[in-house]
Design a protein around this motif. Structure first.
Motif, PDB file in Angstrom:
ATOM      1  N   ARG A  96       0.844  -1.193   0.000  1.00  0.00           N
ATOM      2  CA  ARG A  96       0.000   0.000   0.000  1.00  0.00           C
ATOM      3  C   ARG A  96       0.887   1.255   0.000  1.00  0.00           C
ATOM      4  N   VAL A  97       0.793   2.030  -1.046  1.00  0.00           N
ATOM      5  CA  VAL A  97       1.625   3.226  -1.197  1.00  0.00           C
ATOM      6  C   VAL A  97       0.792   4.475  -0.893  1.00  0.00           C
ATOM      7  N   GLN A  98       1.307   5.293   0.011  1.00  0.00           N
ATOM      8  CA  GLN A  98       0.720   6.592   0.332  1.00  0.00           C
ATOM      9  C   GLN A  98       1.859   7.609   0.503  1.00  0.00           C
ATOM     10  N   PHE A  99       1.638   8.804   0.030  1.00  0.00           N
ATOM     11  CA  PHE A  99       2.670   9.852   0.096  1.00  0.00           C
ATOM     12  C   PHE A  99       3.978   9.406  -0.553  1.00  0.00           C
ATOM     13  N   GLY A 100       3.845   8.591  -1.606  1.00  0.00           N
ATOM     14  CA  GLY A 100       5.000   8.212  -2.390  1.00  0.00           C
ATOM     15  C   GLY A 100       5.829   7.062  -1.873  1.00  0.00           C
ATOM     16  N   LYS A 101       5.352   6.361  -0.841  1.00  0.00           N
ATOM     17  CA  LYS A 101       6.121   5.226  -0.320  1.00  0.00           C
ATOM     18  C   LYS A 101       5.178   4.222   0.353  1.00  0.00           C
ATOM     19  N   PRO A 102       5.608   2.961   0.451  1.00  0.00           N
ATOM     20  CA  PRO A 102       4.772   1.978   1.143  1.00  0.00           C
ATOM     21  C   PRO A 102       4.546   2.402   2.599  1.00  0.00           C
ATOM     22  N   ILE A 103       3.357   2.160   3.102  1.00  0.00           N
ATOM     23  CA  ILE A 103       3.074   2.563   4.477  1.00  0.00           C
ATOM     24  C   ILE A 103       3.904   1.757   5.479  1.00  0.00           C
ATOM     25  N   SER A 104       4.470   0.628   5.055  1.00  0.00           N
ATOM     26  CA  SER A 104       5.337  -0.155   5.947  1.00  0.00           C
ATOM     27  C   SER A 104       6.603   0.602   6.316  1.00  0.00           C
ATOM     28  N   GLU A 105       6.937   1.636   5.561  1.00  0.00           N
ATOM     29  CA  GLU A 105       8.122   2.428   5.885  1.00  0.00           C
ATOM     30  C   GLU A 105       7.837   3.488   6.951  1.00  0.00           C
ATOM     31  N   ASN A 106       6.581   3.627   7.329  1.00  0.00           N
ATOM     32  CA  ASN A 106       6.223   4.575   8.378  1.00  0.00           C
ATOM     33  C   ASN A 106       6.416   3.942   9.749  1.00  0.00           C
ATOM     34  N   GLN A 107       7.088   4.659  10.617  1.00  0.00           N
ATOM     35  CA  GLN A 107       7.389   4.113  11.934  1.00  0.00           C
ATOM     36  C   GLN A 107       6.124   3.756  12.705  1.00  0.00           C
ATOM     37  N   GLY A 108       5.077   4.543  12.531  1.00  0.00           N
ATOM     38  CA  GLY A 108       3.826   4.258  13.236  1.00  0.00           C
ATOM     39  C   GLY A 108       3.281   2.885  12.887  1.00  0.00           C
ATOM     40  N   ILE A 109       3.336   2.508  11.614  1.00  0.00           N
ATOM     41  CA  ILE A 109       2.885   1.179  11.180  1.00  0.00           C
ATOM     42  C   ILE A 109       3.844   0.104  11.688  1.00  0.00           C
ATOM     43  N   GLN A 110       5.135   0.381  11.623  1.00  0.00           N
ATOM     44  CA  GLN A 110       6.128  -0.585  12.088  1.00  0.00           C
ATOM     45  C   GLN A 110       5.932  -0.919  13.564  1.00  0.00           C
ATOM     46  N   PHE A 111       5.627   0.097  14.367  1.00  0.00           N
ATOM     47  CA  PHE A 111       5.451  -0.135  15.795  1.00  0.00           C
ATOM     48  C   PHE A 111       4.221  -1.001  16.075  1.00  0.00           C
ATOM     49  N   ILE A 112       3.160  -0.762  15.318  1.00  0.00           N
ATOM     50  CA  ILE A 112       1.961  -1.593  15.491  1.00  0.00           C
ATOM     51  C   ILE A 112       2.272  -3.052  15.168  1.00  0.00           C
ATOM     52  N   LEU A 113       2.943  -3.269  14.047  1.00  0.00           N
ATOM     53  CA  LEU A 113       3.299  -4.639  13.651  1.00  0.00           C
ATOM     54  C   LEU A 113       4.241  -5.284  14.656  1.00  0.00           C
ATOM     55  N   ALA A 114       5.190  -4.510  15.171  1.00  0.00           N
ATOM     56  CA  ALA A 114       6.138  -5.042  16.151  1.00  0.00           C
ATOM     57  C   ALA A 114       5.424  -5.466  17.427  1.00  0.00           C
ATOM     58  N   ASP A 115       4.476  -4.655  17.885  1.00  0.00           N
ATOM     59  CA  ASP A 115       3.716  -5.009  19.087  1.00  0.00           C
ATOM     60  C   ASP A 115       2.853  -6.232  18.848  1.00  0.00           C
ATOM     61  N   MET A 116       2.259  -6.320  17.674  1.00  0.00           N
ATOM     62  CA  MET A 116       1.450  -7.489  17.345  1.00  0.00           C
ATOM     63  C   MET A 116       2.297  -8.758  17.387  1.00  0.00           C
ATOM     64  N   ALA A 117       3.443  -8.714  16.725  1.00  0.00           N
ATOM     65  CA  ALA A 117       4.309  -9.894  16.657  1.00  0.00           C
ATOM     66  C   ALA A 117       4.795 -10.300  18.037  1.00  0.00           C
ATOM     67  N   THR A 118       5.143  -9.315  18.869  1.00  0.00           N
ATOM     68  CA  THR A 118       5.639  -9.614  20.220  1.00  0.00           C
ATOM     69  C   THR A 118       4.558 -10.274  21.062  1.00  0.00           C
ATOM     70  N   GLU A 119       3.352  -9.735  21.019  1.00  0.00           N
ATOM     71  CA  GLU A 119       2.261 -10.309  21.812  1.00  0.00           C
ATOM     72  C   GLU A 119       1.878 -11.706  21.318  1.00  0.00           C
ATOM     73  N   ILE A 120       1.948 -11.932  20.024  1.00  0.00           N
ATOM     74  CA  ILE A 120       1.649 -13.264  19.483  1.00  0.00           C
ATOM     75  C   ILE A 120       2.659 -14.285  20.003  1.00  0.00           C
ATOM     76  N   GLU A 121       3.948 -13.922  19.984  1.00  0.00           N
ATOM     77  CA  GLU A 121       4.962 -14.851  20.471  1.00  0.00           C
ATOM     78  C   GLU A 121       4.810 -15.110  21.968  1.00  0.00           C
ATOM     79  N   LEU A 122       4.461 -14.087  22.733  1.00  0.00           N
ATOM     80  CA  LEU A 122       4.212 -14.281  24.162  1.00  0.00           C
ATOM     81  C   LEU A 122       3.052 -15.235  24.381  1.00  0.00           C
ATOM     82  N   ALA A 123       1.967 -15.021  23.643  1.00  0.00           N
ATOM     83  CA  ALA A 123       0.803 -15.891  23.781  1.00  0.00           C
ATOM     84  C   ALA A 123       1.123 -17.319  23.355  1.00  0.00           C
TER      85      ALA A 123
END
Length: 368
Positions: free
Chosen positions: A256-283
């Protein structure tokens, strides 16, 4: 090996029609056939009854992979396990020999009939009764929210038996097609729409004394023992569903590209994904630890069962909600799987004992 097999067949056979299963809101009998053809149902029984290894940890690995693709399909295996649990844990040898080999192939489909309109978390509030008459027990009452009641060959029905003026909760094995057994309303649910949930009534249903699981009065303990196992499976379903949501969200974010770049390059999205992955591994770690403790009869298993269910099922709601958020408006549409995953996720904090009940179980284990 089991995990790889399950992942392969889910990706090849079920993933392409997971949305259809949800949309049609019908039991996917082809999934039953698929699991039967690949000997997946053998995971619910011990080797001596035609099963694989009888380990809950092995079963949890498989259920996680199924739920990652289609949570409704995870109920196909999960309910077969819960339905067989009273027999496997408390049944006598004759009962085990009669039912478990067929359950391990799905020739016999089993269900667990505990919940009633006025007896959810309060199991003692059940009104279904069994009266001994003419050398048989006669069962009358109503159950609700019974998974796969509409296809059950055998049901474990919990009912009160009066003994010397006191009510004793007792478990009975009842033929799903017996005279007086009537399957009622099929619930129109928010999620897990490919898994049938029905009311069922018992009107003068006669069963022999040999149908009792354990002894008269063992029913409450049987229910708790089965739910200890079911809660760990529920945690595995939640982990798998959350993993599927994370993969869908990460894949979308990279394209998904917004403002000329994939939204995965936005730190806000990265932090959400990182928290999701961490909680999944804990569970995942908590659930597998609980399954290991269950298999090895560790004394603190009940506490870990409640903890793993509590954390995993709260986690999956956060994970699927975040997945929808990352996809934005598209995440709210049925063209993408995360809206289905979010709907499916909610039930896991409710059934097998609500998460408020899990907190009570944990607290009591700490304060006893």
């Amino acid at each position: 090996m089991i995990r790889k097999t399950v992942r392969r067949i889910m990706q090849e056979k079920v993933a392409p029609r997971a949305a259809e299963i949800d949309q049609k809101a019908e039991l996917p009998m082809d999934v039953f056939d698929l699991f039967k053809a690949n000997d997946i149902f053998s995971l619910v029984a011990a080797q001596e009854y035609g099963g694989f290894d009888g380990k809950l940890l092995t079963l949890c690995l498989a259920i996680e992979e199924i739920s990652r693709v289609c949570a409704s399909s995870s109920m196909v295996l999960g309910n077969q396990s819960l339905g067989s649990a009273p027999i496997a844990l408390w049944g006598n040898e004759a009962q085990k020999a009669k039912y478990l080999p067929g359950i391990a192939t799905s020739e016999i489909k089993a269900s667990f009939a505990l919940t009633e309109p006025n007896a959810g978390s309060d199991v003692g509030g059940m009104q279904t009764r069994a009266v001994f008459k003419d050398n048989r027990f006669v069962i009358n009452g109503n159950k609700c929210f019974i998974t796969h009641a509409d296809i059950a060959d055998i049901l474990t029905v919990f009912a009160k038996v009066e003994v010397n003026g006191q009510d004793k909760i007792t478990a009975f094995l009842v033929d799903g097609k017996a005279k007086g057994v009537t399957v009622g309303k099929k619930e129109d649910k928010m999620g897990l729409r490919g898994s049938s949930t029905c009311s069922i009534s018992f009107e003068d249903v006669e069963v022999p004394e040999s149908s009792i699981v354990g002894k008269i009065g063992d029913g409450y303990r049987i229910a708790l023992d089965c739910l200890d196992k079911g809660r760990i499976m529920c945690g595995s379903q939640s982990v798998g569903l959350a993993q599927g949501a994370l993969e869908a969200a990460a894949s979308y974010a990279k394209t998904r590209v917004q403002f000329g770049k994939p939204i995965s390059e936005n730190q806000g999205i990265q932090f959400i994904l990182a928290d999701m992955a961490t909680e999944i591994e804990l569970a995942r770690t908590m659930v597998r630890a609980a399954a290991w403790k269950y298999d090895n009869h560790e004394p603190d298993m009940m506490k870990f069962s409640a903890m793993s269910k509590l954390f995993a099922t709260d986690m999956v709601m956060r994970a699927t909600t975040n997945a929808v958020q990352i996809l934005g408006g598209y995440g709210y549409c049925k063209d993408y799987p995360v809206e289905r995953m979010m709907r499916d996720a909610k039930i896991f904090a409710i059934f097998e004992g609500s998460n408020q009940i899990q907190r009570l179980v944990i607290a009591r284990s700490l304060l006893k």
